[in-house]
Design a protein around this motif. Sequence first.
Motif, PDB file in Angstrom:
ATOM      1  N   MET A  81      -5.272   2.341  -9.080  1.00 21.30           N
ATOM      2  CA  MET A  81      -5.575   2.941  -7.778  1.00 21.30           C
ATOM      3  C   MET A  81      -4.314   3.565  -7.180  1.00 21.30           C
ATOM      4  O   MET A  81      -4.337   4.703  -6.683  1.00 21.30           O
ATOM      5  CB  MET A  81      -6.140   1.876  -6.830  1.00 21.30           C
ATOM      6  N   ASN A  82      -3.201   2.840  -7.224  1.00 19.14           N
ATOM      7  CA  ASN A  82      -1.945   3.362  -6.693  1.00 19.14           C
ATOM      8  C   ASN A  82      -1.524   4.642  -7.406  1.00 19.14           C
ATOM      9  O   ASN A  82      -1.080   5.607  -6.786  1.00 19.14           O
ATOM     10  CB  ASN A  82      -0.839   2.304  -6.830  1.00 19.14           C
ATOM     11  N   THR A  83      -1.653   4.631  -8.729  1.00 17.40           N
ATOM     12  CA  THR A  83      -1.262   5.806  -9.520  1.00 17.40           C
ATOM     13  C   THR A  83      -2.130   7.010  -9.181  1.00 17.40           C
ATOM     14  O   THR A  83      -1.630   8.123  -9.003  1.00 17.40           O
ATOM     15  CB  THR A  83      -1.367   5.491 -11.026  1.00 17.40           C
ATOM     16  N   LEU A  84      -3.444   6.792  -9.083  1.00 15.49           N
ATOM     17  CA  LEU A  84      -4.364   7.882  -8.767  1.00 15.49           C
ATOM     18  C   LEU A  84      -4.125   8.436  -7.364  1.00 15.49           C
ATOM     19  O   LEU A  84      -4.309   9.631  -7.118  1.00 15.49           O
ATOM     20  CB  LEU A  84      -5.809   7.404  -8.895  1.00 15.49           C
ATOM     21  N   MET A  85      -3.698   7.560  -6.450  1.00 10.92           N
ATOM     22  CA  MET A  85      -3.452   7.997  -5.081  1.00 10.92           C
ATOM     23  C   MET A  85      -2.044   8.555  -4.890  1.00 10.92           C
ATOM     24  O   MET A  85      -1.657   8.926  -3.783  1.00 10.92           O
ATOM     25  CB  MET A  85      -3.673   6.824  -4.113  1.00 10.92           C
ATOM     26  N   GLY A  86      -1.247   8.586  -5.962  1.00 10.95           N
ATOM     27  CA  GLY A  86       0.085   9.184  -5.894  1.00 10.95           C
ATOM     28  C   GLY A  86       1.132   8.295  -5.276  1.00 10.95           C
ATOM     29  O   GLY A  86       2.191   8.775  -4.862  1.00 10.95           O
ATOM     30  N   ARG A  87       0.855   6.988  -5.196  1.00  2.83           N
ATOM     31  CA  ARG A  87       1.841   6.072  -4.638  1.00  2.83           C
ATOM     32  C   ARG A  87       2.843   5.650  -5.706  1.00  2.83           C
ATOM     33  O   ARG A  87       2.585   5.776  -6.902  1.00  2.83           O
ATOM     34  CB  ARG A  87       1.144   4.843  -4.042  1.00  2.83           C
ATOM     35  N   GLU A  88       3.964   5.113  -5.236  1.00  2.00           N
ATOM     36  CA  GLU A  88       4.991   4.639  -6.152  1.00  2.00           C
ATOM     37  C   GLU A  88       4.434   3.503  -7.011  1.00  2.00           C
ATOM     38  O   GLU A  88       3.614   2.710  -6.545  1.00  2.00           O
ATOM     39  CB  GLU A  88       6.224   4.139  -5.384  1.00  2.00           C
ATOM     40  N   PRO A  89       4.844   3.398  -8.268  1.00  2.00           N
ATOM     41  CA  PRO A  89       4.369   2.325  -9.138  1.00  2.00           C
ATOM     42  C   PRO A  89       4.630   0.946  -8.547  1.00  2.00           C
ATOM     43  O   PRO A  89       5.661   0.707  -7.930  1.00  2.00           O
ATOM     44  CB  PRO A  89       5.185   2.530 -10.424  1.00  2.00           C
ATOM     45  N   LEU A  90       3.665   0.065  -8.723  1.00  2.00           N
ATOM     46  CA  LEU A  90       3.749  -1.341  -8.319  1.00  2.00           C
ATOM     47  C   LEU A  90       3.815  -1.546  -6.816  1.00  2.00           C
ATOM     48  O   LEU A  90       4.025  -2.654  -6.345  1.00  2.00           O
ATOM     49  CB  LEU A  90       4.971  -2.029  -8.974  1.00  2.00           C
ATOM     50  N   VAL A  91       3.642  -0.482  -6.026  1.00  2.00           N
ATOM     51  CA  VAL A  91       3.635  -0.625  -4.566  1.00  2.00           C
ATOM     52  C   VAL A  91       2.212  -0.916  -4.114  1.00  2.00           C
ATOM     53  O   VAL A  91       1.302  -0.151  -4.396  1.00  2.00           O
ATOM     54  CB  VAL A  91       4.144   0.665  -3.876  1.00  2.00           C
ATOM     55  N   SER A 134      -5.167  -1.144   1.556  1.00  2.00           N
ATOM     56  CA  SER A 134      -6.519  -0.781   1.133  1.00  2.00           C
ATOM     57  C   SER A 134      -6.746  -1.007  -0.340  1.00  2.00           C
ATOM     58  O   SER A 134      -7.806  -0.722  -0.860  1.00  2.00           O
ATOM     59  CB  SER A 134      -6.783   0.697   1.445  1.00  2.00           C
ATOM     60  N   ALA A 135      -5.744  -1.504  -1.054  1.00  2.00           N
ATOM     61  CA  ALA A 135      -5.930  -1.721  -2.488  1.00  2.00           C
ATOM     62  C   ALA A 135      -5.215  -2.986  -2.915  1.00  2.00           C
ATOM     63  O   ALA A 135      -4.271  -2.960  -3.679  1.00  2.00           O
ATOM     64  CB  ALA A 135      -5.424  -0.520  -3.272  1.00  2.00           C
ATOM     65  N   SER A 136      -5.654  -4.091  -2.388  1.00  2.00           N
ATOM     66  CA  SER A 136      -5.034  -5.375  -2.702  1.00  2.00           C
ATOM     67  C   SER A 136      -5.329  -5.789  -4.126  1.00  2.00           C
ATOM     68  O   SER A 136      -6.381  -5.500  -4.663  1.00  2.00           O
ATOM     69  CB  SER A 136      -5.566  -6.435  -1.732  1.00  2.00           C
ATOM     70  N   SER A 137      -4.381  -6.509  -4.732  1.00  2.00           N
ATOM     71  CA  SER A 137      -4.583  -6.983  -6.093  1.00  2.00           C
ATOM     72  C   SER A 137      -5.670  -8.044  -6.142  1.00  2.00           C
ATOM     73  O   SER A 137      -6.207  -8.358  -7.190  1.00  2.00           O
ATOM     74  CB  SER A 137      -3.277  -7.551  -6.652  1.00  2.00           C
ATOM     75  N   ASP A 138      -5.992  -8.610  -4.986  1.00  2.00           N
ATOM     76  CA  ASP A 138      -7.044  -9.604  -4.907  1.00  2.00           C
ATOM     77  C   ASP A 138      -8.233  -8.992  -4.165  1.00  2.00           C
ATOM     78  O   ASP A 138      -8.637  -9.455  -3.108  1.00  2.00           O
ATOM     79  CB  ASP A 138      -6.532 -10.850  -4.178  1.00  2.00           C
ATOM     80  N   THR A 139      -8.779  -7.934  -4.724  1.00  2.00           N
ATOM     81  CA  THR A 139      -9.845  -7.191  -4.075  1.00  2.00           C
ATOM     82  C   THR A 139     -11.090  -8.059  -3.922  1.00  2.00           C
ATOM     83  O   THR A 139     -11.604  -8.592  -4.896  1.00  2.00           O
ATOM     84  CB  THR A 139     -10.205  -5.930  -4.898  1.00  2.00           C
ATOM     85  N   LYS A 140     -11.552  -8.208  -2.697  1.00  2.00           N
ATOM     86  CA  LYS A 140     -12.704  -9.058  -2.415  1.00  2.00           C
ATOM     87  C   LYS A 140     -13.990  -8.254  -2.248  1.00  2.00           C
ATOM     88  O   LYS A 140     -15.078  -8.777  -2.382  1.00  2.00           O
ATOM     89  CB  LYS A 140     -12.461  -9.893  -1.149  1.00  2.00           C
ATOM     90  N   LYS A 141     -13.846  -6.973  -1.912  1.00  2.00           N
ATOM     91  CA  LYS A 141     -15.022  -6.128  -1.736  1.00  2.00           C
ATOM     92  C   LYS A 141     -14.643  -4.694  -2.075  1.00  2.00           C
ATOM     93  O   LYS A 141     -13.471  -4.362  -2.266  1.00  2.00           O
ATOM     94  CB  LYS A 141     -15.546  -6.224  -0.305  1.00  2.00           C
ATOM     95  N   CYS A 142     -15.643  -3.843  -2.162  1.00  2.00           N
ATOM     96  CA  CYS A 142     -15.389  -2.441  -2.509  1.00  2.00           C
ATOM     97  C   CYS A 142     -14.479  -1.791  -1.477  1.00  2.00           C
ATOM     98  O   CYS A 142     -14.680  -1.966  -0.267  1.00  2.00           O
ATOM     99  CB  CYS A 142     -16.706  -1.666  -2.566  1.00  2.00           C
ATOM    100  N   LYS A 143     -13.482  -1.056  -1.957  1.00  2.00           N
ATOM    101  CA  LYS A 143     -12.562  -0.348  -1.068  1.00  2.00           C
ATOM    102  C   LYS A 143     -12.382   1.073  -1.582  1.00  2.00           C
ATOM    103  O   LYS A 143     -12.108   1.280  -2.756  1.00  2.00           O
ATOM    104  CB  LYS A 143     -11.221  -1.080  -1.007  1.00  2.00           C
ATOM    105  N   THR A 144     -12.536   2.019  -0.686  1.00  2.00           N
ATOM    106  CA  THR A 144     -12.534   3.431  -1.064  1.00  2.00           C
ATOM    107  C   THR A 144     -11.314   4.158  -0.518  1.00  2.00           C
ATOM    108  O   THR A 144     -10.927   3.959   0.632  1.00  2.00           O
ATOM    109  CB  THR A 144     -13.815   4.111  -0.544  1.00  2.00           C
TER     110      THR A 144
END
Length: 297
Positions: free
Chosen positions: A51-61, A65-75
Motif C-alpha cells: 500500500m505504501n509503495t503504491l501510494m508513493g510513500r517512503e519504504p517501510l513508513v 490509514s494503512a496500519s500493519s494490523d489492519t482491522k477493517k477495509c481501508k481505502t
Amino acid sequence: MTNYSTTQQQQDITDQLLLQEKDKAKMSESKEPELKIVLIGITGEGKTSVMNTLMGREPLVQSPSASSDTKKCKTETREFDGQKLVVIDTPGLMDKHKTQQQVENDLAKTITCAAPGPHMFLLVMKPFVLTKAILDAVEIIQEMFGENTKDYTLALFTCEDKKKLSQDHITEAKVNNFSVDWHTFDNTKKIPDQVPDLLKKINKIVGKREEKKKMYTNEMFEKAQELKEETRKKMKEEQEKQGKEQEVNEEGLVDTLMKAFVRAIVGEEGLEAALTFAGWMQDKVKVYWEKKKGIRL
C-alpha cells in the motif's frame, strides 16, 4: 541540392515518433479512468508495505490509514499517469484470533468497499515456499468469490530484494492455479519503475476482458455465495445420509450379534420365544423410564 537519403531518414524518424505518440494515446484511451485494486493475503506478507509503495510513500513508513494490523477495509486514492488509482487494504486472512466465519465476513466486506467492484485482487505473499496457511487462504478466497476469482487475481510477491523469482519457480508453485499472472515488488526501496510496471500489467489484463467483465461485480459475488451455500447444503445432506447409513448398519450388527448369542444359549427352537420375551422386557423398561422422567422431585 537536397540529400535524398538524409531527408528520407529524417522523415522515417518523424513517422516513427508520430506512431509512438499514437500508440501512447491509444494506450491512454484504453485505460480505465479509475482502477480499483484490493489487497488480500495473510498477516505479515507485506500488504501494508505494498500500500505504501503504491501510494508513493517512503519504504517501510507506516501511515494512519494503512496500519500493519489492519482491522477493517481501508481505502486510499491517488492520481497516477492520468488514471485514478483506488487501493483497498483488507484485514489479514488466517488470523488466529478470528473464526472462519469472521474471516469470510471480512472478505465479503471488501466487495462493499470496492463497489461497484474491483478490477484486480492483489494476492500479496512472500516469494518463498507456498505455506499451508497461504494455500488455505487461497481456498477460502476461491470459495468466497468463486472459481473465476482466478481471472481477477494477480499474485504479487514481496521481498524481491531477498529472492529473485523466475518462471520456473512460478510453474513449480502452480501459481497459475489461483492467479491470472504474477509480479514482484521490492518494498525496501523506492524504485521509480515498479509501480508503473505493475499498473501497466494490470491495465493490460483488464483491457483484454469483455466489457461486462472489466470488474469483479457484486452479481458475481452473489452467484459465488449461492454456489457456496448449495455446496455446503449438499455436503451436509451427504454427511447426514452417511450418518444414518452408519446408524442402520450398527443397529443391524447389534441385532445380528444378539440373535447369535441367544441362539447359542437356547438353541434354534427357543430363539423366537426368547426374542419375544426380550422385546417385551425392553418395552417395559422403556415405559418405566418414561414414567420416571415425568415425576417432579
